[in-house]
Design a protein around this motif. Sequence first.
Motif, PDB file in Angstrom:
ATOM      1  N   HIS A  71      -2.637  -0.879  -1.612  1.00  0.00           N
ATOM      2  CA  HIS A  71      -3.631  -0.359  -1.435  1.00  0.00           C
ATOM      3  C   HIS A  71      -4.946  -0.489  -1.635  1.00  0.00           C
ATOM      4  N   PRO A  74      -7.783  -4.773  -0.435  1.00  0.00           N
ATOM      5  CA  PRO A  74      -8.121  -4.698   0.740  1.00  0.00           C
ATOM      6  C   PRO A  74      -9.653  -4.502   0.104  1.00  0.00           C
ATOM      7  N   TYR A  80      -6.532  -9.760   6.062  1.00  0.00           N
ATOM      8  CA  TYR A  80      -5.216 -10.610   5.671  1.00  0.00           C
ATOM      9  C   TYR A  80      -4.566 -10.266   7.247  1.00  0.00           C
ATOM     10  N   PRO A  82      -1.989 -11.086   9.522  1.00  0.00           N
ATOM     11  CA  PRO A  82      -0.408 -11.153   8.602  1.00  0.00           C
ATOM     12  C   PRO A  82       0.414 -12.045  10.155  1.00  0.00           C
ATOM     13  N   LYS A  86       0.717  -8.592  13.388  1.00  0.00           N
ATOM     14  CA  LYS A  86       1.815  -7.430  12.864  1.00  0.00           C
ATOM     15  C   LYS A  86       0.511  -6.051  13.694  1.00  0.00           C
ATOM     16  N   PHE A  88      -0.804  -2.615  15.088  1.00  0.00           N
ATOM     17  CA  PHE A  88      -0.416  -1.818  15.386  1.00  0.00           C
ATOM     18  C   PHE A  88       0.488  -1.084  16.696  1.00  0.00           C
ATOM     19  N   GLU A  90       1.164   0.872  19.385  1.00  0.00           N
ATOM     20  CA  GLU A  90       1.070   2.272  20.113  1.00  0.00           C
ATOM     21  C   GLU A  90      -0.170   2.579  19.384  1.00  0.00           C
ATOM     22  N   LEU A  91      -1.362   1.977  19.130  1.00  0.00           N
ATOM     23  CA  LEU A  91      -2.238   2.404  18.530  1.00  0.00           C
ATOM     24  C   LEU A  91      -3.072   1.595  19.431  1.00  0.00           C
ATOM     25  N   GLU A  95      -9.053   1.867  17.820  1.00  0.00           N
ATOM     26  CA  GLU A  95      -7.833   2.791  16.535  1.00  0.00           C
ATOM     27  C   GLU A  95      -7.495   1.672  15.154  1.00  0.00           C
ATOM     28  N   ALA A  98     -10.388   0.424  13.397  1.00  0.00           N
ATOM     29  CA  ALA A  98     -10.957   1.895  12.877  1.00  0.00           C
ATOM     30  C   ALA A  98      -9.762   1.920  10.634  1.00  0.00           C
ATOM     31  N   VAL A  99      -8.532   1.363  11.539  1.00  0.00           N
ATOM     32  CA  VAL A  99      -7.662   1.436  10.235  1.00  0.00           C
ATOM     33  C   VAL A  99      -7.807   0.310   9.198  1.00  0.00           C
ATOM     34  N   GLN A 102     -11.026   1.590   7.244  1.00  0.00           N
ATOM     35  CA  GLN A 102     -10.917   2.515   5.830  1.00  0.00           C
ATOM     36  C   GLN A 102     -11.214   1.970   4.983  1.00  0.00           C
ATOM     37  N   THR A 103     -11.722   1.273   4.561  1.00  0.00           N
ATOM     38  CA  THR A 103     -12.062   1.236   3.261  1.00  0.00           C
ATOM     39  C   THR A 103     -13.494   0.890   2.954  1.00  0.00           C
ATOM     40  N   ARG A 144      -9.976  -6.741  12.978  1.00  0.00           N
ATOM     41  CA  ARG A 144      -9.133  -5.912  12.184  1.00  0.00           C
ATOM     42  C   ARG A 144      -9.149  -6.191  11.135  1.00  0.00           C
ATOM     43  N   ALA A 145      -9.216  -7.662  10.363  1.00  0.00           N
ATOM     44  CA  ALA A 145      -9.421  -8.472   9.312  1.00  0.00           C
ATOM     45  C   ALA A 145     -10.540  -8.322   9.097  1.00  0.00           C
TER      46      ALA A 145
END
Lengths: 231, 315
Positions: A71, A74, A80, A82, A86, A88, A90-91, A95, A98-99, A102-103, A144-145
Amino acid sequence: MLEVRSINVAYGPVPVLRDLSLTANQGEILCLLGRNGAGKTTTMKAIMGLLPVTAGTVTFQGNTISNVPAHIVPTHGIGYIPQGRKLFGELTVAENLAVGLQTRKSPQRVMDAALDMFPALKTRLNQRSETLSGGEQTMLTVARALCVDPHLLLLDEPTEGLQPSMIKAIRDAILQLRRDGKAIILVEQRMDSVLAVADRVAFIEQGQIVETTDGDSLRANPSLLRARLGV
Amino acid sequence: MGYVWQLWADGPTILIALFEGALLAAVLALMAAGLSLVFGVMRVVNVAHGEFYMLGAVAAWFIASQIGGSPAVSFVAALIVAPLLVGALAAMIDITVIKKVNYDPERTIVATIGLLYIIQQGTLMGFGAVPRAVEPPFDHRIAIPWWEKVDGVWEMYWPWGLSISTYKVFVIVAAIVIISALRYAMTHSKAGLIMRATQLDSETAQAFGIPVGRVYAGVFGVGCGLAALAGVLILPIQQAHYLMGGEALLSSFIVVIIGGLGSFGGTIIAAIIIGMTDSILTIFFSPIIAKIVATLLVALVLVFKPTGLFGTKRQ
């Protein structure tokens, strides 16, 4: 920018990468090519810290990132994408982004920049990501990346299963990211995409880099692809 | 028509059964929500979950008896401190035991069986075998009226024994508030987002900066803390005893299997179904019948819908 030096990676007792070395530089696209099972995805995961490196080092912008907790990787500015997207599922789109944020300390600016690259996502922010089309899902994985605000992007077969128009859109996005000065390592099965974007190409066989060439040489002599990959 | 009148005549007893069922459902929902949360995010079946419920009750008794004085003050202190202590202990257990077996589903079952006996026997040695009671912080009776037709005219009266305890009402309301807050936090907070992302794909979550190890420790702490909270709330109604976790664990498993392991909403609905069924059957028939029906329900669910009523197949 990124230097992978003589790394070994194993799945339990089975060695997968042996003495593998490669570099990625700012504003450059390095394509990593090899047959199935050669170790392309393993290389990406090892750089991301998702697999332990048993020998050798991975350094990024002067910092050793091999064997730091996954963790943390990043936070150094490595994004990344993948294999198999990959997301999420159900999000929602928002969201998922938003993941990715995080950083980041100023998430809104980073998210706006990511969405500017894929405006189609702006109208889907509250939609569950598993309900998006394949192309939109790929856009979301790239966005997202980008929310990591990366200097280096690892893309593992981003155009897998996409229709031609979407492949072109993703390819254009990759070229834009190179113009923005990002270093990119691309694993790709589509040779037309490789020939269109590669600045350098590294061929991997049985967990080792066996040949590295520049993109122009490959475009001038595509028979190398047949020799190395049988395509 | 005769059945309707008979049912009406049994109305006061049914009301009491429903109230007691709501109380049982509230406690079960808290317990099972913790169990379901841990399984949902970590894929760990925590066989020691009932022991954290017991530890909550025992810790609450210890705290309340040390503070002494007004029952309200000592109980409130126990209600806050005991779940936090048990949650912190659980987080430490996650780091020192469950993480060491790499969260492997089979090995964590064996590890938590070991924990069950260690916690249970450790409590017996330190706390003794004598059940311990704690006075409720408040306990008034609220009488409930009923109506009866006398000479063709409906008359209200106060049946003997038809009353509810204010403390039990408090337990039901507290469980509703806690579960609603947990649900809200899971869907609207940053911590909830991190938990859901980890639940969906822990490897990808790590690649985006989520410290999965810390998330697991936190989730295990919160899950076991919820069980401890249920133990504290039930303490003034039952008594703290080192063996009290066994039946609570069994009931929690019944609830999460029926609701669907990992399904939060399913767990709550199953808790209501089991709580109400258990209470009504216990009052009108016997506790044994209630247990037989609950076990039968589990068997039927496992045969016809193995993922539970609201569970979905996970990849």
